[in-house]
Scaffold this active site. Structure first.
Site, PDB file in Angstrom:
ATOM      1  N   LYS A  47      -6.227   4.485  -2.435  1.00  0.00           N
ATOM      2  CA  LYS A  47      -6.579   4.957  -1.085  1.00  0.00           C
ATOM      3  C   LYS A  47      -5.344   5.170  -0.218  1.00  0.00           C
ATOM      4  O   LYS A  47      -5.292   6.111   0.560  1.00  0.00           O
ATOM      5  CB  LYS A  47      -7.612   4.057  -0.402  1.00  0.00           C
ATOM      6  CG  LYS A  47      -7.223   2.602  -0.266  1.00  0.00           C
ATOM      7  CD  LYS A  47      -8.424   1.768   0.176  1.00  0.00           C
ATOM      8  CE  LYS A  47      -8.245   0.307  -0.131  1.00  0.00           C
ATOM      9  NZ  LYS A  47      -7.098  -0.393   0.474  1.00  0.00           N
TER      10      LYS A  47
ATOM     11  N   ARG B 149     -10.336 -10.405  -3.569  1.00  0.00           N
ATOM     12  CA  ARG B 149     -10.333  -9.115  -2.857  1.00  0.00           C
ATOM     13  C   ARG B 149     -11.460  -8.220  -3.344  1.00  0.00           C
ATOM     14  O   ARG B 149     -12.083  -7.498  -2.558  1.00  0.00           O
ATOM     15  CB  ARG B 149      -8.984  -8.419  -3.051  1.00  0.00           C
ATOM     16  CG  ARG B 149      -7.908  -8.986  -2.131  1.00  0.00           C
ATOM     17  CD  ARG B 149      -6.528  -8.885  -2.739  1.00  0.00           C
ATOM     18  NE  ARG B 149      -5.968  -7.570  -2.747  1.00  0.00           N
ATOM     19  CZ  ARG B 149      -5.032  -7.161  -3.613  1.00  0.00           C
ATOM     20  NH1 ARG B 149      -4.591  -7.965  -4.556  1.00  0.00           N
ATOM     21  NH2 ARG B 149      -4.550  -5.950  -3.535  1.00  0.00           N
TER      22      ARG B 149
ATOM     23  N   ARG C 141       0.936  -1.653 -10.718  1.00  0.00           N
ATOM     24  CA  ARG C 141       1.381  -1.156  -9.409  1.00  0.00           C
ATOM     25  C   ARG C 141       2.704  -1.813  -8.985  1.00  0.00           C
ATOM     26  O   ARG C 141       2.883  -3.016  -9.108  1.00  0.00           O
ATOM     27  CB  ARG C 141       0.309  -1.433  -8.350  1.00  0.00           C
ATOM     28  CG  ARG C 141       0.769  -1.060  -6.939  1.00  0.00           C
ATOM     29  CD  ARG C 141      -0.376  -0.794  -6.021  1.00  0.00           C
ATOM     30  NE  ARG C 141      -1.083  -1.990  -5.574  1.00  0.00           N
ATOM     31  CZ  ARG C 141      -2.102  -1.949  -4.724  1.00  0.00           C
ATOM     32  NH1 ARG C 141      -2.531  -0.795  -4.265  1.00  0.00           N
ATOM     33  NH2 ARG C 141      -2.706  -3.056  -4.374  1.00  0.00           N
TER      34      ARG C 141
ATOM     35  N   ARG D 189       3.454  -6.457  -5.365  1.00  0.00           N
ATOM     36  CA  ARG D 189       2.918  -7.098  -4.160  1.00  0.00           C
ATOM     37  C   ARG D 189       2.495  -8.524  -4.489  1.00  0.00           C
ATOM     38  O   ARG D 189       1.921  -8.769  -5.547  1.00  0.00           O
ATOM     39  CB  ARG D 189       1.691  -6.315  -3.693  1.00  0.00           C
ATOM     40  CG  ARG D 189       1.972  -5.424  -2.523  1.00  0.00           C
ATOM     41  CD  ARG D 189       0.815  -4.542  -2.240  1.00  0.00           C
ATOM     42  NE  ARG D 189      -0.403  -5.275  -1.889  1.00  0.00           N
ATOM     43  CZ  ARG D 189      -1.496  -4.686  -1.422  1.00  0.00           C
ATOM     44  NH1 ARG D 189      -1.520  -3.385  -1.266  1.00  0.00           N
ATOM     45  NH2 ARG D 189      -2.556  -5.392  -1.124  1.00  0.00           N
TER      46      ARG D 189
ATOM     47  N   ARG E 157     -13.086  -3.290   7.530  1.00  0.00           N
ATOM     48  CA  ARG E 157     -13.418  -3.889   6.240  1.00  0.00           C
ATOM     49  C   ARG E 157     -14.655  -4.772   6.319  1.00  0.00           C
ATOM     50  O   ARG E 157     -15.010  -5.424   5.342  1.00  0.00           O
ATOM     51  CB  ARG E 157     -12.250  -4.740   5.776  1.00  0.00           C
ATOM     52  CG  ARG E 157     -11.454  -4.072   4.650  1.00  0.00           C
ATOM     53  CD  ARG E 157     -10.203  -4.884   4.426  1.00  0.00           C
ATOM     54  NE  ARG E 157      -9.713  -4.824   3.094  1.00  0.00           N
ATOM     55  CZ  ARG E 157      -8.540  -4.268   2.764  1.00  0.00           C
ATOM     56  NH1 ARG E 157      -7.815  -3.656   3.661  1.00  0.00           N
ATOM     57  NH2 ARG E 157      -8.127  -4.316   1.539  1.00  0.00           N
TER      58      ARG E 157
HETATM   59  P1  AMP Z   1      -4.585  -3.796   1.445  1.00  0.00           P
HETATM   60  O1  AMP Z   1      -3.124  -3.489   1.525  1.00  0.00           O
HETATM   61  O2  AMP Z   1      -5.431  -2.795   2.164  1.00  0.00           O
HETATM   62  O3  AMP Z   1      -5.045  -4.039   0.031  1.00  0.00           O
HETATM   63  O4  AMP Z   1      -4.786  -5.189   2.236  1.00  0.00           O
HETATM   64  C1  AMP Z   1      -4.155  -6.381   1.793  1.00  0.00           C
HETATM   65  C2  AMP Z   1      -4.706  -7.597   2.519  1.00  0.00           C
HETATM   66  O5  AMP Z   1      -4.498  -7.468   3.942  1.00  0.00           O
HETATM   67  C3  AMP Z   1      -6.194  -7.833   2.370  1.00  0.00           C
HETATM   68  O6  AMP Z   1      -6.516  -8.504   1.140  1.00  0.00           O
HETATM   69  C4  AMP Z   1      -6.468  -8.709   3.610  1.00  0.00           C
HETATM   70  O7  AMP Z   1      -6.006 -10.044   3.420  1.00  0.00           O
HETATM   71  C5  AMP Z   1      -5.580  -8.076   4.663  1.00  0.00           C
HETATM   72  N1  AMP Z   1      -6.290  -6.991   5.385  1.00  0.00           N
HETATM   73  C6  AMP Z   1      -6.088  -5.649   5.279  1.00  0.00           C
HETATM   74  N2  AMP Z   1      -6.910  -4.959   6.080  1.00  0.00           N
HETATM   75  C7  AMP Z   1      -7.664  -5.890   6.732  1.00  0.00           C
HETATM   76  C8  AMP Z   1      -8.717  -5.818   7.694  1.00  0.00           C
HETATM   77  N3  AMP Z   1      -9.188  -4.646   8.140  1.00  0.00           N
HETATM   78  N4  AMP Z   1      -9.258  -6.991   8.126  1.00  0.00           N
HETATM   79  C9  AMP Z   1      -8.802  -8.187   7.707  1.00  0.00           C
HETATM   80  N5  AMP Z   1      -7.826  -8.324   6.780  1.00  0.00           N
HETATM   81  C10 AMP Z   1      -7.255  -7.194   6.301  1.00  0.00           C
END
Ligand code: AMP
Length: 217
Positions: free
Chosen positions: A16, A175, A130, A163, A91
């Protein structure tokens, strides 16, 4: 005409972030990746960095008041006037309601929701392959989208890393569960308004982008 306010959904590793970047280049919208903004706060050691880090490392959602404040402040900046692609936000339904309110106050609304679908085995495989650039955030896949020089970012020459939350099997499963339980209801909420476009994530980056871009032509 409303400027595009795009939400892009997909399970972890579905590409995404990459698709959001491609839309930025074509549509001139701003990319708001909550994951990137939160990782930057951790790196800069802001006052809430430790709390954010604890939740992220477990794969859990960061407390909503932190995320809401980030979005509210960001949406007041002038560069978002041409539109936004939100990546990784909202989310959870509660976050979606907050976003709807923030947008309403500005006379805006969500215009497109892009949902990328991907199976569990494919997700695990993609996450283990990744790598990201800690400097410019470019994303690579060591098998399907490798950098020209192994381990080095093509764009800025920084050493690539995995990451932190992609290394922990428990965090990956958490997740995926959060996505099923908290995030899919958000997609369903917007689907009832006829805003959702679904795509198969199991294809090349450019093929997927071409399909997605058609909804804006
Ligand atoms: P991502 O990079 O989108 O995979 O996000 C990595 C992590 O950031 C997630 O597993 C959450 O811990 C936190 N995170 C990202 N977006 C949100 C959100 N909208 N609300 C709360 N936590 C978030």
């Amino acid at each position: 005409m409303h400027k595009p306010i795009i939400l892009i959904y997909g399970p972890v590793g579905s590409g995404k972030g990459t698709q959001a970047e491609l839309l930025v280049q074509k549509l001139g919208v701003v990319h708001l990746s909550l994951g990137d903004i939160l990782r930057a706060k951790v790196a800069q050691n802001t006052p809430d960095a430790q709390v954010i880090k604890d939740y992220m490392s477990k794969g859990e959602l960061v407390p909503f008041h932190i995320v809401d404040d980030i979005v509210r402040q960001r949406m007041e900046e002038p560069d978002v006037a041409n539109g936004v692609v939100f990546d990784g936000y909202p989310r959870a339904l509660e976050q979606a309601m907050t976003l709807v309110k923030i947008l309403q106050d500005q006379g805006k609304k969500v215009t497109h929701v892009i949902a990328i679908k991907l199976g569990t085995d494919e997700i695990i495989e993609r996450l283990s392959n990744r790598r990201i650039c800690p400097n410019c955030r470019e994303i690579y896949n060591v098998v399907s989208e490798p950098p020209k020089v192994e381990g080095i970012c093509d764009k800025c020459g920084t050493a690539l890393i995995k990451r932190a939350d992609d290394q922990e099997v428990n965090a990956i499963h958490e997740r995926m569960q959060v996505y099923q339980e908290e995030t899919l209801p958000v997609r369903d909420y917007f689907a009832k308004q006829g805003l959702v476009h679904e795509f198969d994530g199991n294809q090349g980056i450019n093929e997927l982008h071409e399909q997605i871009y058609k909804i804006f032509e």
